[in-house]
Design an enzyme around this catalytic site. Sequence first.
Site, PDB file in Angstrom:
ATOM      1  N   TYR A 165       0.703  -1.228   0.072  1.00 52.36           N
ATOM      2  CA  TYR A 165       0.412  -0.299   0.079  1.00 52.36           C
ATOM      3  C   TYR A 165       0.902   1.214   0.287  1.00 52.36           C
ATOM      4  O   TYR A 165      -0.109   1.965  -0.181  1.00 52.36           O
ATOM      5  CB  TYR A 165      -1.208  -0.021   0.822  1.00 52.36           C
ATOM      6  CG  TYR A 165      -1.076  -0.465   2.272  1.00 52.36           C
ATOM      7  CD1 TYR A 165       0.578   0.053   2.861  1.00 52.36           C
ATOM      8  CD2 TYR A 165      -1.639  -1.222   3.350  1.00 52.36           C
ATOM      9  CE1 TYR A 165       0.798  -0.045   4.448  1.00 52.36           C
ATOM     10  CE2 TYR A 165      -1.386  -1.262   4.383  1.00 52.36           C
ATOM     11  CZ  TYR A 165      -0.266  -0.788   5.154  1.00 52.36           C
ATOM     12  OH  TYR A 165       0.241  -1.095   6.528  1.00 52.36           O
ATOM     13  N   LYS A 180       4.988   3.910   5.356  1.00 50.94           N
ATOM     14  CA  LYS A 180       5.298   2.621   4.275  1.00 50.94           C
ATOM     15  C   LYS A 180       6.296   3.171   2.769  1.00 50.94           C
ATOM     16  O   LYS A 180       7.437   3.002   2.309  1.00 50.94           O
ATOM     17  CB  LYS A 180       4.939   1.293   4.562  1.00 50.94           C
ATOM     18  CG  LYS A 180       4.109   0.789   5.408  1.00 50.94           C
ATOM     19  CD  LYS A 180       5.656  -0.184   5.298  1.00 50.94           C
ATOM     20  CE  LYS A 180       5.014  -1.338   6.817  1.00 50.94           C
ATOM     21  NZ  LYS A 180       7.064  -2.095   7.373  1.00 50.94           N
TER      22      LYS A 180
HETATM   23  P1  NAP Z   1       4.155  -8.135  13.798  1.00 54.51           P
HETATM   24  O1  NAP Z   1       4.108  -9.589  14.270  1.00 54.51           O
HETATM   25  O2  NAP Z   1       3.086  -7.330  14.874  1.00 54.51           O
HETATM   26  O3  NAP Z   1       5.546  -7.285  14.628  1.00 54.51           O
HETATM   27  C1  NAP Z   1       6.019  -5.934  14.959  1.00 54.51           C
HETATM   28  C2  NAP Z   1       7.332  -6.424  15.842  1.00 54.51           C
HETATM   29  O4  NAP Z   1       7.422  -5.348  16.187  1.00 54.51           O
HETATM   30  C3  NAP Z   1       6.747  -7.112  17.152  1.00 54.51           C
HETATM   31  O5  NAP Z   1       7.894  -7.592  17.150  1.00 54.51           O
HETATM   32  C4  NAP Z   1       7.282  -6.005  18.541  1.00 54.51           C
HETATM   33  O6  NAP Z   1       7.889  -6.631  19.144  1.00 54.51           O
HETATM   34  C5  NAP Z   1       8.129  -4.861  16.933  1.00 54.51           C
HETATM   35  N1  NAP Z   1       8.111  -3.271  17.722  1.00 54.51           N
HETATM   36  C6  NAP Z   1       6.850  -2.506  17.312  1.00 54.51           C
HETATM   37  N2  NAP Z   1       7.065  -1.583  17.978  1.00 54.51           N
HETATM   38  C7  NAP Z   1       8.189  -1.463  18.078  1.00 54.51           C
HETATM   39  C8  NAP Z   1       9.646  -0.495  18.501  1.00 54.51           C
HETATM   40  N3  NAP Z   1       8.785   0.728  19.029  1.00 54.51           N
HETATM   41  N4  NAP Z   1      10.184  -0.100  18.597  1.00 54.51           N
HETATM   42  C9  NAP Z   1      10.532  -1.489  18.892  1.00 54.51           C
HETATM   43  N5  NAP Z   1      10.669  -2.771  17.963  1.00 54.51           N
HETATM   44  C10 NAP Z   1       9.277  -2.464  17.872  1.00 54.51           C
HETATM   45  O7  NAP Z   1       4.027  -7.931  12.202  1.00 54.51           O
HETATM   46  P2  NAP Z   1       4.101  -9.034  11.892  1.00 54.51           P
HETATM   47  O8  NAP Z   1       2.767  -9.002  10.913  1.00 54.51           O
HETATM   48  O9  NAP Z   1       5.502  -9.871  11.995  1.00 54.51           O
HETATM   49  O10 NAP Z   1       4.953  -7.639   9.855  1.00 54.51           O
HETATM   50  C11 NAP Z   1       5.918  -7.661   9.952  1.00 54.51           C
HETATM   51  C12 NAP Z   1       7.033  -6.519   8.686  1.00 54.51           C
HETATM   52  O11 NAP Z   1       6.201  -6.567   7.827  1.00 54.51           O
HETATM   53  C13 NAP Z   1       6.105  -4.999   9.522  1.00 54.51           C
HETATM   54  O12 NAP Z   1       7.040  -4.032   9.017  1.00 54.51           O
HETATM   55  C14 NAP Z   1       4.814  -4.905   8.841  1.00 54.51           C
HETATM   56  O13 NAP Z   1       4.495  -3.595   8.297  1.00 54.51           O
HETATM   57  C15 NAP Z   1       5.013  -6.130   7.030  1.00 54.51           C
HETATM   58  N6  NAP Z   1       4.238  -6.845   6.747  1.00 54.51           N
HETATM   59  C16 NAP Z   1       3.289  -7.674   7.370  1.00 54.51           C
HETATM   60  C17 NAP Z   1       2.275  -8.189   6.383  1.00 54.51           C
HETATM   61  C18 NAP Z   1       1.856  -9.509   6.743  1.00 54.51           C
HETATM   62  O14 NAP Z   1       0.748 -10.059   6.332  1.00 54.51           O
HETATM   63  N7  NAP Z   1       2.280  -9.393   8.382  1.00 54.51           N
HETATM   64  C19 NAP Z   1       2.046  -8.330   5.511  1.00 54.51           C
HETATM   65  C20 NAP Z   1       2.109  -6.673   4.671  1.00 54.51           C
HETATM   66  C21 NAP Z   1       3.495  -6.392   5.460  1.00 54.51           C
HETATM   67  P3  NAP Z   1       7.248  -5.304  20.498  1.00 54.51           P
HETATM   68  O15 NAP Z   1       6.215  -5.861  20.833  1.00 54.51           O
HETATM   69  O16 NAP Z   1       8.681  -6.419  21.418  1.00 54.51           O
HETATM   70  O17 NAP Z   1       8.683  -4.113  20.340  1.00 54.51           O
END
Ligand code: NAP
Length: 300
Positions: A165, A180
């Site tokens: 997006y 992003k």
């Molecule tokens: P997630 O499980 O929600 O993980 C986010 C991670 O970021 C958590 O480990 C969190 O750990 C850490 N985090 C959040 N805020 C932080 C901060 N201020 N400082 C340090 N660490 C922080 O996300 P995900 O789904 O695995 O996604 C991972 C990446 O892929 C992201 O960039 C997301 O935008 C991208 N993405 C995901 C999808 C999907 O289908 N899942 C699709 C498109 C893009 P703490 O809470 O311990 O800080």
Amino acid sequence: MSGAPRGLPEPPAPGRAALPPGTFDGEVVLVTGGGTGLGRAISVEFARLGAAVGIVSRRAEHREAGVAAVREVGARAAEAACDIRDPDAVAGAFDRIERELGPVSVLVNNAAGNFPVPAEDLSPGGWRAVVEIVLHGTFFCSRELGRRLIGSGRNGSILNIGASYAWTGGPGFVHSAAAKAGVLSLTRTLAVEWAPYGIRVNALVPGLFPHEDETADIRSVPGRGASDEEASAPALRTGRLRELGWAATYLASPFAAYVTGHTMVVDGANWQRRALRQPAFVPVREQLGRGPFGSEEGGR
Ligand code: NAP
């Protein structure tokens, strides 16, 4: 029946590697948000290929889960508490990981914050939180590694995790989509600025990758859930986490030594999909099940 839609094939089995064993022997990889979801899967794939992995995030239980997953495949791991919105905390986290594992040569900017919200309900605090984690945090971590590598004359690689997006706009996710888009711009800019110093900067855009660590906010987005996602994607399936691990390790590896400023999309062509005839348009408020504007207190 041949000719019947069957979607894209499944990838090779879990545990297979796309790169030769030992590709990251002696390298230290720092993954922000590496204790959960996509970040943990990416951390494990680097670990399988010989890297020592540093897990950086705010919550101890997340970091411990990442460290355990990396050690389970026989690699060295360390963790550092850090809110990537704070550049001093970022420097401290790099110091700690480098003390335990050695100099970092690969950074995966994976950490993100996100929640669905109609733009008119989004509070300034909610906007700032997401943009500061996704865009500022990615820059602060990149800057930290860039300075360390340039200062010491070492080569390195940065991988930013994006989202499609950034190109299409993200109705219901105005904060994350804008941030992003900034991350993809950062990728291209830093690739040019830092190529002379032997530092590559690429991005990886995941499509639909459901996982067990998804927040309740994300789970509640209409259309999330394996069966809806499988039916709505041209691939007729969602992504398997190992597919991202293979893409991430390739982009950061010496086999991609001439690839920089690139954004690789791993989404089964989902972001390009258009229907011949669009379904009836449903405003974001309605999709998110919100009442009329002003009928609910406060924003987030
Ligand atoms: P997630 O499980 O929600 O993980 C986010 C991670 O970021 C958590 O480990 C969190 O750990 C850490 N985090 C959040 N805020 C932080 C901060 N201020 N400082 C340090 N660490 C922080 O996300 P995900 O789904 O695995 O996604 C991972 C990446 O892929 C992201 O960039 C997301 O935008 C991208 N993405 C995901 C999808 C999907 O289908 N899942 C699709 C498109 C893009 P703490 O809470 O311990 O800080």
